[in-house]
Write a protein that holds these residues in place. Structure first.
Motif, mmCIF file in Angstrom:
data_model
loop_
_atom_site.group_PDB
_atom_site.id
_atom_site.type_symbol
_atom_site.label_atom_id
_atom_site.label_comp_id
_atom_site.label_asym_id
_atom_site.label_seq_id
_atom_site.Cartn_x
_atom_site.Cartn_y
_atom_site.Cartn_z
ATOM 1 N N UNK A 1 4.134 -9.752 6.168
ATOM 2 C CA UNK A 1 4.034 -8.312 5.635
ATOM 3 C C UNK A 1 2.702 -8.338 4.583
ATOM 4 N N UNK A 2 2.401 -9.136 3.728
ATOM 5 C CA UNK A 2 1.102 -9.253 3.273
ATOM 6 C C UNK A 2 0.048 -9.343 3.885
ATOM 7 N N UNK A 3 0.165 -10.019 5.289
ATOM 8 C CA UNK A 3 -0.894 -10.129 6.223
ATOM 9 C C UNK A 3 -1.328 -8.612 6.751
ATOM 10 N N UNK A 4 -0.347 -7.966 7.060
ATOM 11 C CA UNK A 4 -0.473 -6.388 7.587
ATOM 12 C C UNK A 4 -1.189 -5.787 6.234
ATOM 13 N N UNK A 5 -0.653 -5.721 5.268
ATOM 14 C CA UNK A 5 -1.445 -4.968 4.071
ATOM 15 C C UNK A 5 -2.724 -5.481 4.053
ATOM 16 N N UNK A 6 -3.065 -6.711 3.947
ATOM 17 C CA UNK A 6 -4.540 -6.937 3.471
ATOM 18 C C UNK A 6 -5.269 -6.674 4.512
ATOM 19 N N UNK A 7 -4.953 -6.464 5.989
ATOM 20 C CA UNK A 7 -5.704 -5.968 7.101
ATOM 21 C C UNK A 7 -6.264 -4.511 6.513
ATOM 22 N N UNK A 8 -5.631 -3.835 5.675
ATOM 23 C CA UNK A 8 -6.024 -2.440 5.217
ATOM 24 C C UNK A 8 -7.374 -2.588 4.356
ATOM 25 N N UNK A 9 -7.507 -3.619 3.646
ATOM 26 C CA UNK A 9 -8.606 -3.844 2.799
ATOM 27 C C UNK A 9 -9.674 -3.929 3.844
ATOM 28 N N UNK A 10 -9.673 -4.785 4.789
ATOM 29 C CA UNK A 10 -10.968 -4.929 5.758
ATOM 30 C C UNK A 10 -11.197 -3.480 6.362
ATOM 31 N N UNK A 11 -10.264 -2.849 6.836
ATOM 32 C CA UNK A 11 -10.443 -1.440 7.574
ATOM 33 C C UNK A 11 -11.057 -0.618 6.463
ATOM 34 N N UNK A 12 -10.531 -0.576 5.327
ATOM 35 C CA UNK A 12 -11.124 0.184 4.288
ATOM 36 C C UNK A 12 -12.684 0.021 4.350
ATOM 37 N N UNK A 13 -13.079 -1.284 4.144
ATOM 38 C CA UNK A 13 -14.461 -1.520 4.056
ATOM 39 C C UNK A 13 -15.312 -1.006 5.066
ATOM 40 N N UNK A 14 -14.829 -1.045 6.327
ATOM 41 C CA UNK A 14 -15.183 -0.569 7.730
ATOM 42 C C UNK A 14 -15.385 0.952 7.486
ATOM 43 N N UNK A 15 -14.440 1.489 7.326
ATOM 44 C CA UNK A 15 -14.094 2.920 7.158
ATOM 45 C C UNK A 15 -15.249 3.610 6.163
ATOM 46 N N UNK A 16 -15.966 2.732 5.207
ATOM 47 C CA UNK A 16 -16.913 3.315 4.286
ATOM 48 C C UNK A 16 -18.311 3.519 4.766
ATOM 49 N N UNK A 17 -18.415 2.726 6.001
ATOM 50 C CA UNK A 17 -19.602 2.899 6.912
ATOM 51 C C UNK A 17 -20.798 2.914 5.884
ATOM 52 N N UNK B 1 -23.544 -0.346 4.004
ATOM 53 C CA UNK B 1 -23.827 -1.752 3.918
ATOM 54 C C UNK B 1 -22.985 -2.582 3.105
ATOM 55 N N UNK B 2 -22.770 -1.884 1.845
ATOM 56 C CA UNK B 2 -21.932 -2.630 0.829
ATOM 57 C C UNK B 2 -20.363 -2.722 1.365
ATOM 58 N N UNK B 3 -20.095 -1.645 1.750
ATOM 59 C CA UNK B 3 -18.894 -1.772 2.435
ATOM 60 C C UNK B 3 -18.434 -2.706 3.489
ATOM 61 N N UNK B 4 -19.502 -2.609 4.585
ATOM 62 C CA UNK B 4 -19.233 -3.634 5.326
ATOM 63 C C UNK B 4 -19.435 -5.150 5.125
#
Lengths: 175, 512
Positions: free
Chosen positions: B303-319, B321-324
């Motif tokens: 479950x922590x694995x699932x929840x921490x995928x959210x961090x990566x998707x968050x960085x991508x969704x910022x679109x 350079x710093x976010x990526x």
């Protein structure tokens, strides 16, 4: 130049194949799921044919003018997709057979652990080890005194019985 | 030096064949696997230096020109992913070898373990290196087929039950991906990523949105982004410990990698960024709430694995350079830490006889080294300051503040809350398993020292990522700049005039 107007018959066939496939995919039995996956897979293969445009001559250099040839790329991809689907279907078949060997049916089952956690939460027993000792001084004191007394503490006995019951429930989980 | 690029795919595949031929001699199999994966690691190290200093390395398979033939591309992002995955795959292999030696290889069908594991390594490398959408699909299928076999290893009832859900969901995501590929080919007449990024701009915006949603759906199932994540905590924990570890570390990240690639190269208009940010927020919260409720270490970690995928998707969704950049850093951190934790969970299972927190206890007394080994990556996962998890989260927060929309702040709040709840969940697990008295006496066993090694190495790689945090952030920053610019990637693949005369017919009809 290849004619890129989609062929209505092919499109209809794709629709029927994928529709039936989705219906079968929603079933619980693995053997129906296999048939569903195979149907959708064939539908998608036809979709690739539509994506390649109307059929032309064989795409061999020298067999005719290049403008009349079919696009060979989608055909190569369909071939790859067919092989992959074949492998996957074989694996799911083997799995369905194994499931039938073990359980006498090939139905996809629910996650037992989820239900167990939910039941434990309903009974209010989740975390009882951590919470009882950590949060309630009265219980802690009672337990400390009970160590000298004879016979197990009622709550402790209940807890132990519960753990045993759970063991029974999930027997076979830990191989 | 471009001949190095296909090696991470080719070496494991050849080794898999050799290992299969040696199926009677497990010792030879082990040697083959270790040598092959060490070579892959070596190649990855060289590749990361090459791409950092000379730009993306491209190989056209079979000498076919770029847009028609299959191109393998190693740019900064691919090279980093390749290096981290090579480290993780090698460590997990050593761990499973040690486990095999300790158990005397009895009972388990080890004959197919090594070949399948090597095929999995090849599939992961192929997905990371692919410069072509269809080849990416093939890479996914290679690793999926291998993962099916590994997940149902031994064919016990529980594994077949969990495996059937995993297999059906994976097949579904593959079908979605394949439909998207067919539609993209119909719309643009090419599947080469570099050429797609030039041509997709001409496609009707509504159609482009459909294509983007299809691809994102397919990849999100693989990456376990929230509404599509329910399969993961159910299927991963039943597999043998090394298999779970490598799945948890790598397979979801291949999905994340594919999302990064398509979001930066193919669909740059950012129309789905808000949706992605919502998905990220929900993934973090829902995942971690699930983790808090669990009383089994393996399920808790899933479950922590699932929840921490959210961090990566968050960085991508910022679109941005710093976010990526922060997102890529977080992927590197999370692969190592999550794998290390699952390996340690395997050690706990060996020592305590179970991973259920209701029955574990007093492990700190009997196995203090194990307690340290669990504690360090667990704190790293929660993001306690000096460690790499903290650096990754800080980078994401900085990027979020830069964007500064209310939703970004909400997602950042969710991220902080998730971090806190992660700390709660892992500390609770640590307390129960290591600190409190065991309800029943533990079995009298000991953990072979050779199994400690790989887990300790991975835990220290997690720490090392913090030590080299500055240079690594500089590297991921450069990778993110490349991704946002697009031109380094496109120019490397489509060198006009220098490559073969590969040409694809443009479906829009102006050239054929």
């Amino acid at each position: 130049m290849i004619d890129m107007t989609p062929n209505l018959v092919l499109v209809l066939v794709i629709g029927v194949l994928v529709g039936c496939g989705v219906y079968l995919l929603l079933e619980r039995s693995l053997s129906r799921v296999i048939v569903g996956v195979a149907l959708i897979g064939n539908g998608v293969n036809l979709l690739f044919l539509v994506a390649g445009g109307a059929a032309g001559g064989p795409p061999l250099i020298g067999s005719g003018p290049a403008e009349d040839m079919s696009d060979p790329l989608p055909q190569a991809m369909v071939l790859t997709a067919i092989v992959i689907t074949l492998g996957m279907t074989a694996f799911v078949l083997a799995m369905a057979y194994r499931s039938w060997q073990l359980h006498g049916h090939d139905e996809v089952q629910d996650d037992l652990e989820d239900r167990r956690i939910a039941e434990r939460a309903e009974r209010g027993e989740l975390d009882n080890r951590a919470d009882d000792i950590g949060t309630s001084l009265a219980i802690e004191a009672a337990e400390a005194r009970d160590e000298t007394e004879e016979g197990p503490l009622l709550a402790g006995a209940h807890h132990e019985a519960q753990v045993n019951a759970d063991d029974h429930e999930i027997k076979g989980r830990d191989r | 030096m471009t001949w190095l690029v296909p090696l991470p795919v080719v070496i494991p595949l050849i080794a898999a064949g050799l290992a299969l031929a040696m199926s009677r001699r497990s010792r030879a199999q082990g040697i083959i696997s270790v040598v092959a994966l060490s070579l892959v690691l070596l190649t990855a190290v060289v590749l990361i230096f090459l791409t950092h200093h000379q730009g993306p390395q491209v190989v056209n398979i079979g000498g076919w020109g770029a847009p028609v033939g299959i191109a393998l591309v190693a740019d900064r992002l691919s090279a980093l992913m390749l290096l981290i995955s090579a480290i993780v795959i090698l460590c997990v292999l050593l761990y499973s070898l040690a486990q095999g030696l300790a158990d005397g290889n009895e009972g388990a069908p080890v004959a197919i373990y090594h070949p399948t594991y090597l095929v999995l390594a090849a599939g992961v490398a192929n997905a990371f290196l692919s410069g072509d959408l269809f080849n990416l699909y093939v890479g996914f299928e290679i690793l999926l087929a291998a993962s099916f076999v590994l997940l149902t290893l031994g064919g016990t009832g529980e594994r077949i039950r969990a495996g059937s859900i995993y297999v059906v969901v994976s097949l579904l995501s593959s079908i979605l991906f394949l439909i998207a590929i067919a539609l993209i080919y119909a719309a643009t007449g090419t599947l080469n990523l570099a050429q797609l990024s030039e041509r997709l701009g001409d496609v009707d915006p509504a159609m482009r949105l459909v294509l983007q949603v299809m691809l994102l759906m397919g990849f999100s199932i693989k990456a376990a982004v929230f509404p599509l994540s329910a399969w993961l905590p159910d299927s991963y924990p039943t597999a043998p410990a090394p298999v779970t570890a490598v799945f948890a570390g790598l397979l979801t990240k291949v999905g994340v990698y594919a999302i990064i690639r398509t979001q930066t190269l193919l669909f740059t208009d950012g129309r789905l960024n808000t949706l992605l940010m919502w998905a990220a927020l929900l993934t973090m919260i829902v995942g971690i709430i699930g983790a808090v409720a669990q009383d089994d270490i393996k399920r808790l970690l899933s479950f922590t694995l699932v929840s921490h995928i959210g961090y990566m998707i968050f960085g991508i969704s910022l679109a941005s350079t710093t976010g990526l950049s922060a997102s890529i850093f977080y992927v590197a951190h999370h692969i190592t830490v999550q794998t290390a934790l699952f390996l340690v969970a395997g050690l706990i299972e060996r020592r305590g006889g179970t991973t259920s927190l209701e029955r574990l206890g007093s492990l700190a007394k009997v196995a203090p080294a194990l307690a340290v080994l669990f504690f360090v990556p667990a704190m790293n996962l929660a993001g306690v300051p000096p460690m790499s998890g903290f650096l990754g989260k800080t980078g994401l927060l900085q990027a979020g503040v830069e964007l500064g929309t209310p939703l970004a702040y909400a997602a950042m709040g969710a991220g902080l809350l998730t971090s806190l709840l992660t700390l709660y969940a892992v500390v609770k697990a640590w307390n129960k398993a290591f600190w409190q008295d065991a309800p029943e006496p533990l079995p009298d066993t000991s953990i072979p020292r050779s199994m400690f090694g790989p887990a300790a190495v991975l835990a220290s790689v997690g720490i090392a990522i913090a030590v080299i945090g500055g240079p690594l952030y500089a590297y991921t920053g450069a990778a993110a700049r490349d991704l946002r610019l697009q031109s380094p990637y496109i120019d490397a693949v489509l060198v006009h005039g220098e490559r073969g005369a590969g040409q694809s017919s443009d479906a829009s009809g102006d050239d054929s």
